[in-house]
Design an enzyme around this catalytic site. Structure first.
Site, PDB file in Angstrom:
ATOM      1  CB  THR A  27      -0.899   0.037   1.250  1.00 19.56           C
ATOM      2  OG1 THR A  27      -0.089   0.310   2.403  1.00 19.56           O
ATOM      3  CG2 THR A  27      -1.644  -1.270   1.452  1.00 19.56           C
ATOM      4  CB  ALA A  56       1.788  -0.188   6.725  1.00 22.56           C
ATOM      5  CB  ILE A  82       7.922  -0.226   8.543  1.00 22.86           C
ATOM      6  CG1 ILE A  82       7.261  -0.847   9.788  1.00 22.86           C
ATOM      7  CG2 ILE A  82       7.858   1.298   8.579  1.00 22.86           C
ATOM      8  CD1 ILE A  82       5.769  -0.569   9.937  1.00 22.86           C
ATOM      9  CE  LYS A  83       5.720   0.944  -0.592  1.00 23.10           C
ATOM     10  NZ  LYS A  83       4.482   1.127  -1.352  1.00 23.10           N
ATOM     11  CB  ILE A  84      11.255   3.647   5.280  1.00 21.51           C
ATOM     12  CG1 ILE A  84      10.690   3.049   6.558  1.00 21.51           C
ATOM     13  CG2 ILE A  84      12.150   4.820   5.586  1.00 21.51           C
ATOM     14  CD1 ILE A  84      11.766   2.541   7.502  1.00 21.51           C
TER      15      ILE A  84
END
Ligand code: E4P
Length: 218
Positions: A27, A56, A82-84
């Protein structure tokens, strides 16, 4: 190659999941904003359907803020990643989260040097955006090939997620290069199985079968 779906839409995710070939979900804030729902409850719903990695994204642009935002997101479900963004602050956050046992996906990757540092920070995934490079007249798939070569040179375990996929050729090229994962919009997933000769072939078989049955019943 693993197949992720690039959407936050629960109906699309359920449909793609029912095809039996879905390995995960990515996402992003734009995709979640389209769903007009609280992002945390939307992510919860997604994790109830898909047991593979679900990315996310954090919104902070500073490492400390990224780590702070990541913690409650990671608690949504054990499969949350965790998308960074691929920035220096992102690298620092990835390093910290990795040391805490939280998986990261470093997104908005547009260069191989970014991808190499991302791997050094211990990220589980890197997401080169091929479509957005194509949009500015730069071969997006060349970036994927380059990252694949560099990762192979050093036996790097960070997985390459080909992102910003716009059509089936992006998907095919990803597989030819040997990318680990392609994250694909729902409309493109459906196109992957579509072939006019398959449809024509089915119609011909059905017509011939019906004709035979009519002849036998007369
Ligand atoms: C990937 O993780 C991103 O969500 C996505 O692929 C971006 O695609 P776009 O360039 O079509 O917005």
């Amino acid at each position: 190659m693993k197949l992720f779906i690039d959407t936050a839409n629960i109906d699309e995710i359920k449909k793609a999941h029912s095809y039996g070939v879905l390995d995960g979900v990515t996402t992003n804030p734009t995709l979640l904003s389209k769903e007009k729902n609280d992002p945390v409850s939307q992510l919860k719903k997604i994790c109830e359907v898909v047991k593979g990695p679900v990315s996310a994204e954090v919104m902070s642009q500073h490492a400390e803020g990224m780590v702070k935002e990541a913690k409650p997101l990671a608690e949504i479900s054990p499969n949350i990643v965790i998308k960074i963004p691929c920035t220096i602050e992102g690298l620092m956050a990835a390093k910290e989260l990795t040391s805490l046992g939280v998986k990261t996906n470093l997104t908005l990757c547009f260069s191989s040097s970014q991808a190499l540092l991302v791997a050094k920070a211990g990220a589980a995934f890197v997401s080169p955006f091929v479509g957005r490079l194509d949009d500015i007249s730069t071969e997006g798939m060349d970036l994927v090939s380059d990252i694949k070569l560099i990762y192979s040179n050093y036996s790097i375990s960070t997985e390459i997620i080909v992102a910003s996929i716009r059509h089936p050729i992006h998907f095919l090229e990803s597989a030819r290069i040997g990318a680990d994962i392609a994250t694909v919009p729902f409309s493109v997933i459906e196109k992957l199985m579509k072939h006019p000769l398959t449809d024509i072939g089915i119609k011909r078989f059905v017509d011939d079968w019906d004709r035979l049955n009519k002849e036998l019943n007369n």
